[in-house]
Design a protein around this motif. Structure first.
Motif, PDB file in Angstrom:
ATOM      1  N   ILE A   8      38.447  30.076  35.983  1.00 31.19           N
ATOM      2  CA  ILE A   8      38.074  29.858  34.424  1.00 31.19           C
ATOM      3  C   ILE A   8      38.855  30.337  33.703  1.00 31.19           C
ATOM      4  O   ILE A   8      39.415  29.505  32.575  1.00 31.19           O
ATOM      5  CB  ILE A   8      36.514  30.373  34.276  1.00 31.19           C
ATOM      6  N   CYS A  16      36.243  27.933  25.981  1.00 27.65           N
ATOM      7  CA  CYS A  16      35.148  28.118  26.943  1.00 27.65           C
ATOM      8  C   CYS A  16      34.734  29.391  26.933  1.00 27.65           C
ATOM      9  O   CYS A  16      34.327  29.770  28.251  1.00 27.65           O
ATOM     10  CB  CYS A  16      35.500  27.311  28.218  1.00 27.65           C
ATOM     11  N   GLU A  19      31.449  30.169  28.403  1.00 22.27           N
ATOM     12  CA  GLU A  19      31.407  29.926  29.944  1.00 22.27           C
ATOM     13  C   GLU A  19      31.800  31.299  30.667  1.00 22.27           C
ATOM     14  O   GLU A  19      31.242  31.539  31.568  1.00 22.27           O
ATOM     15  CB  GLU A  19      32.067  28.660  30.071  1.00 22.27           C
ATOM     16  N   VAL A  22      28.911  33.370  30.883  1.00 24.96           N
ATOM     17  CA  VAL A  22      27.861  33.043  31.902  1.00 24.96           C
ATOM     18  C   VAL A  22      28.572  33.225  33.321  1.00 24.96           C
ATOM     19  O   VAL A  22      27.703  33.702  34.233  1.00 24.96           O
ATOM     20  CB  VAL A  22      27.474  31.567  31.600  1.00 24.96           C
ATOM     21  N   ALA A  23      29.732  33.038  33.573  1.00 19.36           N
ATOM     22  CA  ALA A  23      30.180  32.935  34.772  1.00 19.36           C
ATOM     23  C   ALA A  23      29.847  34.552  35.540  1.00 19.36           C
ATOM     24  O   ALA A  23      29.894  34.692  36.590  1.00 19.36           O
ATOM     25  CB  ALA A  23      31.660  32.696  34.857  1.00 19.36           C
TER      26      ALA A  23
ATOM     27  N   GLY B  26      23.002  28.326  30.544  1.00 16.48           N
ATOM     28  CA  GLY B  26      24.039  28.418  31.685  1.00 16.48           C
ATOM     29  C   GLY B  26      24.762  27.456  32.446  1.00 16.48           C
ATOM     30  O   GLY B  26      25.526  27.490  33.039  1.00 16.48           O
ATOM     31  N   ALA B  28      27.251  24.151  32.889  1.00 15.31           N
ATOM     32  CA  ALA B  28      28.242  23.604  32.318  1.00 15.31           C
ATOM     33  C   ALA B  28      28.357  23.034  31.000  1.00 15.31           C
ATOM     34  O   ALA B  28      27.350  22.078  30.903  1.00 15.31           O
ATOM     35  CB  ALA B  28      28.932  22.963  33.496  1.00 15.31           C
ATOM     36  N   TRP B  29      29.156  23.408  30.071  1.00 19.49           N
ATOM     37  CA  TRP B  29      29.083  22.543  28.660  1.00 19.49           C
ATOM     38  C   TRP B  29      28.271  22.976  27.735  1.00 19.49           C
ATOM     39  O   TRP B  29      28.332  22.794  26.527  1.00 19.49           O
ATOM     40  CB  TRP B  29      29.387  21.394  28.964  1.00 19.49           C
ATOM     41  N   LYS B  30      27.246  23.678  28.235  1.00 18.20           N
ATOM     42  CA  LYS B  30      25.982  23.960  27.323  1.00 18.20           C
ATOM     43  C   LYS B  30      26.265  24.630  26.010  1.00 18.20           C
ATOM     44  O   LYS B  30      25.883  24.560  24.816  1.00 18.20           O
ATOM     45  CB  LYS B  30      24.611  24.595  28.137  1.00 18.20           C
ATOM     46  N   SER B  32      28.896  25.261  24.642  1.00 15.63           N
ATOM     47  CA  SER B  32      29.996  24.268  24.014  1.00 15.63           C
ATOM     48  C   SER B  32      29.298  23.394  23.038  1.00 15.63           C
ATOM     49  O   SER B  32      29.372  23.046  22.006  1.00 15.63           O
ATOM     50  CB  SER B  32      31.133  23.700  24.739  1.00 15.63           C
ATOM     51  N   GLN B  63      23.414  17.398  31.078  1.00 16.48           N
ATOM     52  CA  GLN B  63      23.243  18.686  30.324  1.00 16.48           C
ATOM     53  C   GLN B  63      22.383  18.346  28.838  1.00 16.48           C
ATOM     54  O   GLN B  63      21.674  19.202  28.656  1.00 16.48           O
ATOM     55  CB  GLN B  63      24.979  18.976  29.894  1.00 16.48           C
ATOM     56  N   THR B 104      30.098  33.995  23.139  1.00 12.84           N
ATOM     57  CA  THR B 104      31.662  33.455  23.192  1.00 12.84           C
ATOM     58  C   THR B 104      32.569  34.607  22.752  1.00 12.84           C
ATOM     59  O   THR B 104      33.439  34.785  23.310  1.00 12.84           O
ATOM     60  CB  THR B 104      31.634  32.586  21.630  1.00 12.84           C
TER      61      THR B 104
END
Lengths: 137, 137
Positions: A8, A16, A19, A22-23, B26, B28-30, B32, B63, B104
């Motif tokens: 990532i 991102c 993300e 979250v990962a 959690g 993908a993309w959420k 963002s 999503q 973020t």
DNA sequence: CGGGATCCGTTTCGATACTG
DNA sequence: CAGTATCGAAACGGATCCCG
């Protein structure tokens, strides 16, 4: 570093960042593990398992390894019989605590909100049942 | 409410509040998606896709549906030809922005830290290569 | 005691093709 | 334009058995 995390970070290094969080924190039990280690300073494998409510040893091991690979947790192995393994937070792990607390806090408020919502919907449904009963009676 | 979210909230309603946050935010993309909706106020399906870098329509739809089911996003369908669908944040969604920003922010700091770590390890490896070359030479 | 090995069901992601 | 249908690949959580 964990391969997934590295992928990532290398992959789409921009925009991102959330993300990544979250990962790193998103596995089953991971926030709870970090909170417990922050609270207790140091815990053995078995103690962690009991405090978490007995997840499978396999699962707990995997979560701890991932946290270790991502640099949030430090693992100390005492070479003795019976074996003894201690876990504690790294500096990186301690630095994640404000975020973990933010996750816990928002999640709690969200769950409370949704529970009220569920209760409201249930009450509404029962009210409708009452009306049905009245009509049928 | 999304079934998964409800399962978590009902299931172990205690001590897992952070996991709820991860379950809701959690995907993908959420994060963002939420950030973009917060920034732009309202976005159409295609605009969101372009801003995100063209995820599959299938994926983006999923999503957005999950965010809608969890109550963070509001979907407005204009019944017209060609179709037009707008997405915006709900109050719940706006309330999640501080957490999204925390994700973020920490993710960015973490990625920077790990990138330095990767660079350090790479430099070390090259240094070792130099040593090897010197020995071989 | 603290795991590793193996297997399995579910969830998730993502690509391709098609539609009102 | 904004999806849906279908499919395959991979990730994830979890159970069971075994080991030094």
């Amino acid at each position: 570093m964990r391969e997934k995390t590295e992928r990532i970070i290398r992959g789409w290094g921009d925009a991102c960042d959330a993300e990544i969080s979250v990962a790193v924190l998103g596995g089953a039990w991971k926030p709870s593990i970090l909170s417990l280690l922050d609270e207790h300073e140091v815990l053995r494998f078995g103690e962690l398992g009991r405090l978490l409510g007995e997840p499978t040893a396999r699962v707990l091991t995997r979560q701890l390894r991932e946290l270790e690979d991502d640099g949030l947790v430090v693992r100390m192995v005492y070479r003795q019989v019976p074996p003894k393994v201690e876990y504690r937070l790294s500096d990186l792990g301690r630095g994640s605590m404000p975020l973990v607390e933010a996750l816990t806090s928002w999640g709690g408020r969200y769950a409370a909100h949704q529970r009220r919502e569920l209760a409201r919907l249930t009450a509404e449904a029962e009210h409708l049942d009452d009306l049905d009963a009245a009509v049928v009676g």
